[in-house]
Motif scaffolding. Structure first.
Motif, PDB file in Angstrom:
ATOM      1  N   VAL A   1      40.622  37.110  37.083  1.00  0.00           N
ATOM      2  CA  VAL A   1      39.955  38.039  38.000  1.00  0.00           C
ATOM      3  C   VAL A   1      40.335  37.722  39.449  1.00  0.00           C
ATOM      4  CG1 VAL A   1      37.721  38.953  38.751  1.00  0.00           C
ATOM      5  CG2 VAL A   1      38.063  38.335  36.366  1.00  0.00           C
ATOM      6  N   PHE A   2      40.568  36.424  39.744  1.00  0.00           N
ATOM      7  CA  PHE A   2      41.007  36.052  41.087  1.00  0.00           C
ATOM      8  C   PHE A   2      42.423  36.556  41.368  1.00  0.00           C
ATOM      9  CE2 PHE A   2      37.438  33.149  40.987  1.00  0.00           C
ATOM     10  CZ  PHE A   2      37.033  33.132  42.314  1.00  0.00           C
ATOM     11  N   SER A   3      43.277  36.594  40.362  1.00  0.00           N
ATOM     12  CA  SER A   3      44.600  37.193  40.537  1.00  0.00           C
ATOM     13  C   SER A   3      44.458  38.671  40.909  1.00  0.00           C
ATOM     14  CB  SER A   3      45.428  37.060  39.255  1.00  0.00           C
ATOM     15  OG  SER A   3      45.787  35.726  39.007  1.00  0.00           O
ATOM     16  N   TRP A   4      43.542  39.349  40.235  1.00  0.00           N
ATOM     17  CA  TRP A   4      43.266  40.750  40.573  1.00  0.00           C
ATOM     18  C   TRP A   4      42.752  40.883  41.999  1.00  0.00           C
ATOM     19  CZ3 TRP A   4      38.203  42.827  41.335  1.00  0.00           C
ATOM     20  CH2 TRP A   4      38.175  44.211  41.521  1.00  0.00           C
ATOM     21  N   GLN A   5      41.876  39.953  42.419  1.00  0.00           N
ATOM     22  CA  GLN A   5      41.350  39.989  43.782  1.00  0.00           C
ATOM     23  C   GLN A   5      42.472  39.796  44.812  1.00  0.00           C
ATOM     24  OE1 GLN A   5      37.879  40.228  45.159  1.00  0.00           O
ATOM     25  NE2 GLN A   5      39.340  40.717  46.785  1.00  0.00           N
ATOM     26  N   ALA A   6      43.400  38.885  44.519  1.00  0.00           N
ATOM     27  CA  ALA A   6      44.523  38.672  45.436  1.00  0.00           C
ATOM     28  C   ALA A   6      45.377  39.928  45.553  1.00  0.00           C
ATOM     29  CB  ALA A   6      45.368  37.499  44.954  1.00  0.00           C
ATOM     30  N   TRP A   7      45.525  40.671  44.455  1.00  0.00           N
ATOM     31  CA  TRP A   7      46.283  41.927  44.473  1.00  0.00           C
ATOM     32  C   TRP A   7      45.542  43.015  45.258  1.00  0.00           C
ATOM     33  CZ3 TRP A   7      45.124  46.653  41.842  1.00  0.00           C
ATOM     34  CH2 TRP A   7      46.155  47.608  41.909  1.00  0.00           C
ATOM     35  N   VAL A   8      44.204  43.091  45.099  1.00  0.00           N
ATOM     36  CA  VAL A   8      43.402  44.106  45.798  1.00  0.00           C
ATOM     37  C   VAL A   8      43.359  43.820  47.294  1.00  0.00           C
ATOM     38  CG1 VAL A   8      41.057  45.006  46.084  1.00  0.00           C
ATOM     39  CG2 VAL A   8      42.007  44.665  43.794  1.00  0.00           C
ATOM     40  N   GLY A   9      43.200  42.546  47.665  1.00  0.00           N
ATOM     41  CA  GLY A   9      43.121  42.183  49.079  1.00  0.00           C
ATOM     42  C   GLY A   9      41.693  42.208  49.596  1.00  0.00           C
ATOM     43  N   VAL A  10      41.531  42.548  50.875  1.00  0.00           N
ATOM     44  CA  VAL A  10      40.229  42.504  51.532  1.00  0.00           C
ATOM     45  C   VAL A  10      39.402  43.716  51.121  1.00  0.00           C
ATOM     46  CG1 VAL A  10      39.003  42.362  53.734  1.00  0.00           C
ATOM     47  CG2 VAL A  10      41.228  41.253  53.462  1.00  0.00           C
TER      48      VAL A  10
END
Length: 452
Positions: A340-349
């Motif tokens: 899920v953190f990988s997804w967060q890094a892709w989404v950004g702020v």
């Protein structure tokens, strides 16, 4: 000392006789209240030498490799079993005579904590990184010693029927202490900045406030009564020989188990993926563009609530399902949450995405922690060495958070955040492989038989 055992051991008839109101009233008993306050004191230091310190260093533009290496300041948590018998055998000069052995050690460690926290806050991560490392190491050492004493005090002070309530209150207060030194200090620093305080001073003010919070545990220690039945140690006893004999007995009893080496490796590796990602969570949130207020409000605020719910869910899973099944659920959830953190890094702020990420991570992490603690507690069946073996196993469990995760910053710099968190998810596989091996060897059937 186990979190699950007192609850399991209590007769069902006693719960029926007590009633709901009586069960709540146990939390108001002085001994239980003291333990709850000590839980706050135990939870307070961890973030100050960990997550909060990484936020401070990330804001000061310290490179990720150096921040990752600061995971090594948690080494005292790994080796607290070395001096645990010493704490158990000796009095603190003057304080021990005045307050008793347990309370004397409590007051001593809390005074040491307050001084170490204030001194750490006075340092500059850029100009004096070695002074910061020394301060963080002092905080961790005092904290680990306090944990040893609080564990002993809790077991010796509470009656059997108070143990479950005392442990539940202790864990909740521990999380509140972590919240205070995490989100609380970060928000306080941000508030000082809004007030116009010099930027070079705001973190010192935050850490000074945390040092003052140690007063909660100090007051609790002074109001407490020394546990009854304290063993008398003759001055003629060779303390070092006693320490060696205790450690050798604990090691020998554990290593005589079937598959002992695999069990120890599993203890080290099961939570490794969680620790591998967690050591850089704060730096990750700041690095991709969120500010301190978002970190404090979401990572520590919403995450705190999710962790409490996850702890409750983990307890329900551990009670309803076999231990091996519970560990499989916890292991897979921990692995998935890192992605899920990988997804967060892709989404950004994106505040909504960050909220979801933090809820998932804290909820699943708490489930894993509760189930894993139940497993460690089940391993400590030898009453002659329960305290020492528990300290040894929890120290081994912290290896992932300190030694193994210390290179996380270098990996993140090379791979970027998306790939880094994918790598941390894969780090769960060795632990799951060992879980399958132990299950095939009948390890969990042996534990269930020993617990009857």
């Amino acid at each position: 000392m186990t979190e699950a055992a007192p609850q399991d051991a209590r007769p069902a008839a006693a719960e029926e006789d007590d009633g709901f109101l009586a069960s709540l009233a146990v939390y108001l008993r002085p001994r239980v209240l003291i333990v709850i306050l000590l839980g706050f004191s135990s939870g307070l230091p961890l973030a100050l030498s960990g997550a909060t310190l990484t936020i401070w260093m990330a804001e000061a533009k310290v490179n990720l490799g150096t921040i990752g290496l600061f995971a090594l300041v948690g080494v005292p948590y790994n080796f607290k079993f070395v001096w645990a018998p010493l704490v158990d055998a000796l009095d603190v000069p003057l304080l021990g005579r005045w307050l008793g052995r347990r309370r004397g050690w409590l007051v001593f460690t809390q005074l040491l904590l307050a001084v170490a926290i204030a001194w750490l806050g006075f340092q500059d991560p850029v100009l004096a990184p070695w002074h910061v490392a020394l301060g963080a190491l002092l905080v961790a050492t005092a904290s680990a010693t306090q944990d040893i004493v609080v564990d002993a005090f809790r077991v010796e002070s509470l009656e059997t029927r108070e143990q479950a309530a005392g442990m539940a209150g202790y864990v909740a207060a521990y999380r509140v202490g972590m919240l205070a030194s995490g989100a609380g200090v970060v928000l306080l620093v941000a508030w000082f900045e809004v007030l116009g305080a010099p930027h070079a001073d705001v973190w010192f003010y935050g850490y000074l406030a945390a040092a003052l919070m140690v007063g909660v545990g100090l007051v609790a220690s002074l109001l407490a009564t020394e546990p009854a039945g304290e063993p008398v140690i003759s001055h003629e006893v060779n303390v070092f020989r006693r320490i060696a004999q205790t450690a050798a007995g604990a090691f020998g009893a554990f290593l005589s188990r079937r598959s002992a080496i695999a069990i120890l490796a599993f203890v080290v590796l099961f939570k490794f993926c969680d620790a591998f990602a967690g050591v850089l969570t704060g730096a990750f949130v700041i690095d991709i563009g969120f500010d301190k207020a978002a970190y404090a409000g979401i990572v520590k605020g919403v995450g705190f609530a999710a962790a409490l719910l996850g702890g409750f869910a983990g307890g329900m899973i551990a009670r309803a399902l076999p231990l091996s099944t519970s560990l499989w659920i916890a292991g897979v959830l921990q692995m998935a949450s890192n992605l899920v953190f990988s997804w967060q890094a892709w989404v950004g702020v994106d505040l909504g995405a960050l909220t979801l990420t933090i809820v998932v991570e804290n909820f699943t992490g708490a489930i894993g922690t509760v189930i894993f603690v139940a497993y460690i507690s089940a391993l400590c069946g030898d009453r002659a060495h329960t305290a020492t073996q528990y300290a040894l196993l929890t120290a081994l469990a912290a290896v992932g958070r300190t030694f193994l995760a210390s290179g996380a910053g270098f990996i993140a710099e090379e791979t970027g955040w998306i790939a880094f968190f994918a790598v941390t998810a894969l780090a769960a596989l060795p632990g799951l492989a060992l879980l399958a091996y132990l299950q095939a060897r009948g390890h969990f059937r042996e534990l269930a038989g020993a617990g009857r």
